[in-house]
Structures are given as structure tokens and as C-alpha cells.
Design a protein around this motif. Structure first.
Motif, PDB file in Angstrom:
ATOM      1  N   GLY A 161       0.827  -1.206   0.000  1.00 24.22           N
ATOM      2  CA  GLY A 161       0.000   0.000   0.000  1.00 24.22           C
ATOM      3  C   GLY A 161       0.859   1.252   0.000  1.00 24.22           C
ATOM      4  N   ASP A 198       1.092  -1.888  -4.629  1.00 27.28           N
ATOM      5  CA  ASP A 198      -0.135  -1.113  -4.436  1.00 27.28           C
ATOM      6  C   ASP A 198      -1.163  -1.562  -5.462  1.00 27.28           C
ATOM      7  N   ILE A 199      -2.413  -1.516  -5.062  1.00 27.64           N
ATOM      8  CA  ILE A 199      -3.498  -1.885  -5.973  1.00 27.64           C
ATOM      9  C   ILE A 199      -3.681  -0.815  -7.056  1.00 27.64           C
ATOM     10  N   ASP A 221      -3.518  -6.448  -5.849  1.00 26.66           N
ATOM     11  CA  ASP A 221      -4.337  -6.453  -4.634  1.00 26.66           C
ATOM     12  C   ASP A 221      -3.628  -7.381  -3.646  1.00 26.66           C
ATOM     13  N   ILE A 222      -3.344  -6.888  -2.463  1.00 28.67           N
ATOM     14  CA  ILE A 222      -2.588  -7.695  -1.493  1.00 28.67           C
ATOM     15  C   ILE A 222      -3.322  -9.002  -1.188  1.00 28.67           C
ATOM     16  N   ARG A 227       1.496   1.057   6.133  1.00 29.65           N
ATOM     17  CA  ARG A 227       0.805   2.132   6.840  1.00 29.65           C
ATOM     18  C   ARG A 227      -0.499   2.395   6.116  1.00 29.65           C
ATOM     19  N   ALA A 228      -1.597   2.021   6.791  1.00 25.10           N
ATOM     20  CA  ALA A 228      -2.949   2.362   6.337  1.00 25.10           C
ATOM     21  C   ALA A 228      -3.428   1.584   5.130  1.00 25.10           C
ATOM     22  N   LEU A 229      -2.953   0.332   4.980  1.00 26.87           N
ATOM     23  CA  LEU A 229      -3.612  -0.571   4.029  1.00 26.87           C
ATOM     24  C   LEU A 229      -4.504  -1.555   4.780  1.00 26.87           C
TER      25      LEU A 229
HETATM   26  C1  LIG Z   1      -4.313   5.530   2.875  1.00 28.78           C
HETATM   27  S1  LIG Z   1      -3.218   5.070   1.592  1.00 28.78           S
HETATM   28  C2  LIG Z   1      -1.700   4.916   2.489  1.00 28.78           C
HETATM   29  C3  LIG Z   1      -0.527   5.166   1.605  1.00 28.78           C
HETATM   30  C4  LIG Z   1       0.835   5.064   2.288  1.00 28.78           C
HETATM   31  N1  LIG Z   1       1.062   3.754   2.847  1.00 28.78           N
HETATM   32  C5  LIG Z   1       1.027   6.129   3.331  1.00 28.78           C
HETATM   33  O1  LIG Z   1       1.148   5.818   4.486  1.00 28.78           O
HETATM   34  O2  LIG Z   1       1.046   7.322   2.955  1.00 28.78           O
HETATM   35  C6  LIG Z   1      -3.632   3.356   1.321  1.00 28.78           C
HETATM   36  C7  LIG Z   1      -2.949   2.755   0.121  1.00 28.78           C
HETATM   37  O3  LIG Z   1      -3.272   1.358   0.089  1.00 28.78           O
HETATM   38  C8  LIG Z   1      -3.613   0.994  -1.231  1.00 28.78           C
HETATM   39  N2  LIG Z   1      -4.506  -0.177  -1.126  1.00 28.78           N
HETATM   40  C9  LIG Z   1      -5.770  -0.202  -0.616  1.00 28.78           C
HETATM   41  N3  LIG Z   1      -6.259  -1.454  -0.662  1.00 28.78           N
HETATM   42  C10 LIG Z   1      -5.282  -2.228  -1.200  1.00 28.78           C
HETATM   43  C11 LIG Z   1      -5.186  -3.619  -1.515  1.00 28.78           C
HETATM   44  N4  LIG Z   1      -6.203  -4.456  -1.273  1.00 28.78           N
HETATM   45  N5  LIG Z   1      -4.027  -4.088  -2.045  1.00 28.78           N
HETATM   46  C12 LIG Z   1      -2.986  -3.228  -2.295  1.00 28.78           C
HETATM   47  N6  LIG Z   1      -3.027  -1.915  -2.041  1.00 28.78           N
HETATM   48  C13 LIG Z   1      -4.160  -1.413  -1.504  1.00 28.78           C
HETATM   49  C14 LIG Z   1      -4.260   2.229  -1.827  1.00 28.78           C
HETATM   50  O4  LIG Z   1      -4.211   2.225  -3.233  1.00 28.78           O
HETATM   51  C15 LIG Z   1      -3.409   3.337  -1.215  1.00 28.78           C
HETATM   52  O5  LIG Z   1      -2.281   3.651  -2.011  1.00 28.78           O
END
Ligand SMILES: C[S@@+](CC[C@H](N)C(=O)[O-])C[C@H]1O[C@@H](n2cnc3c(N)ncnc32)[C@H](O)[C@@H]1O
Length: 178
Positions: free
Chosen positions: A22, A45-46, A71-72, A87-89
Motif C-alpha cells: 500500500g 499497491d493496488i 491487490d494484497i 501504513r494504512a492498508l
Molecule cells: C491511505 S493510503 C496509504 C498510503 C501510504 N502507505 C502512506 O502511508 O502514505 C492506502 C494505500 O493502500 C492501497 N490499497 C488499498 N487497498 C489495497 C489492496 N487491497 N491491495 C494493495 N493496495 C491497496 C491504496 O491504493 C493506497 O495507495
């Protein structure tokens, strides 16, 4: 403390493999590239557009990173890593089955002794992120989600101030694969 400050405290060796899940819209990769040129960094990242944006920002340095648009919950890990950073995924995974898949993928992706540094909205954090419902955690909840074979080494709360000056409480956890 920044994510890089926490990662510095891990004293990762030269040649360490780092996976930021993410991480497409994050500048952590920029800091990691500067920190140690021998580290092998993968950003997953997705969002292909988030990855494209990061690569454009980094210019020629982008070649030193492995970029994975996936997609993770669908991705299969092959080269085990020393550090999994998120962070925040995780908090976006609202379905229990997706959280179980995330945990299995993390276990497969981490070397024995490898570290996972994961931050999500805490139990006091917002109920939505980017207008999507989130699953919030305390440290024990996150540990229970990750399941067996993972130990909790440390945990702390962090208050993030958004550009519109809202405060978001994050739960940070440091885990190790046994
Ligand atoms: C809130 S952002 C956080 C970005 C970064 N980690 C940060 O701390 O600034 C969440 C990220 O997770 C990615 N994301 C959300 N669901 C996902 C998934 N199922 N698989 C991979 N990436 C995902 C989104 O595209 C986004 O870039």
C-alpha cells in the motif's frame, strides 16, 4: 517519529529486502533509497496510477525499486523479505476472509525472524478512510488478526494531523515472525 526513524531502529543489514504494501502514494520509498543503496525495495499497491506517480517522482531512481500493481489479497509472495511495512492498508480490509489472506501472505512473505511494521487506524481512529469503511485495531486485535507464528514486539499510538487539521489516531505495531 517518522516511519524511517522506526525502520532505522531495526538496524537492517546491507542487502535487506523491504516490502512496502500500500506504499504507492507514499514517499517512504524515496527515504529508503537514500538511506541504504544496498537495500532491495519493493512497493506494492493496488493503484497503478499511484505507482506511476511515484515512479515519475523518482525519475531514474525508480529503476532501483520493484513495483508491483496488485491487490494484497490476491498477491503471491515469492522472495521472502526482512521487513514488511504497511501504513494504512490493512485497515481497508473490511472482510474477515481478506484479513486472513493478508495474514497468510505476510507469514509467507516474511523471512523467519523478519519484522512487520504495521499502522492502522486505532480503536479511537476514524470509522472511514478515503470514504471507505475501515476495520480498526488495537495491538492485541492486530496480533489476533495476524495469527500464529507472529509475535508482538512493540506497539504505540500516534496522532496524525491531516491537512484540514483533523486528528487521526493510529495504532502502530511491530511484529516478528518466529
Ligand atoms: C491511505 S493510503 C496509504 C498510503 C501510504 N502507505 C502512506 O502511508 O502514505 C492506502 C494505500 O493502500 C492501497 N490499497 C488499498 N487497498 C489495497 C489492496 N487491497 N491491495 C494493495 N493496495 C491497496 C491504496 O491504493 C493506497 O495507495
Amino acid at each position: 517519529m517518522s516511519a524511517l526513524d522506526h525502520i532505522r531502529k531495526l538496524h537492517l543489514p546491507d542487502g535487506a529486502r523491504i516490502l512496502d504494501v500500500g506504499g504507492g502514494s507514499s514517499v517512504l520509498v524515496d527515504a529508503l533509497l537514500r538511506e541504504n543503496t544496498s537495500w532491495s525495495i519493493t512497493v506494492l499497491d493496488i493503484s497503478q496510477s499511484a505507482l506511476d506517480h511515484a515512479q515519475t517522482r523518482l525519475g531514474s531512481l525508480a529503476k532501483r525499486v520493484t513495483w508491483v500493481a496488485a491487490d494484497i489479497t490476491q498477491w503471491i509472495a515469492n522472495d521472502p523479505v526482512d521487513l514488511w511495512h504497511d501504513r494504512a492498508l490493512l485497515h481497508f480490509l473490511a472482510d474477515a476472509s481478506d484479513r486472513a489472506t493478508y495474514a497468510n501472505t505476510l507469514r509467507t512473505a516474511l523471512k523467519p525472524g523478519g519484522i512487520a511494521l504495521i499502522a492502522s487506524f486505532s480503536l479511537n481512529g476514524p470509522e472511514k478512510c478515503s470514504n471507505l469503511p475501515v476495520h480498526r485495531y488495537d495491538a492485541q486485535g492486530m496480533l489476533a488478526t495476524l495469527g500464529s507464528g507472529i509475535i508482538l514486539k512493540d506497539h504505540w499510538l500516534m496522532h496524525h494531523h491531516t491537512p484540514s487539521d483533523k486528528v487521526q489516531e493510529f495504532q502502530f505495531c511491530l511484529f516478528q515472525r518466529v
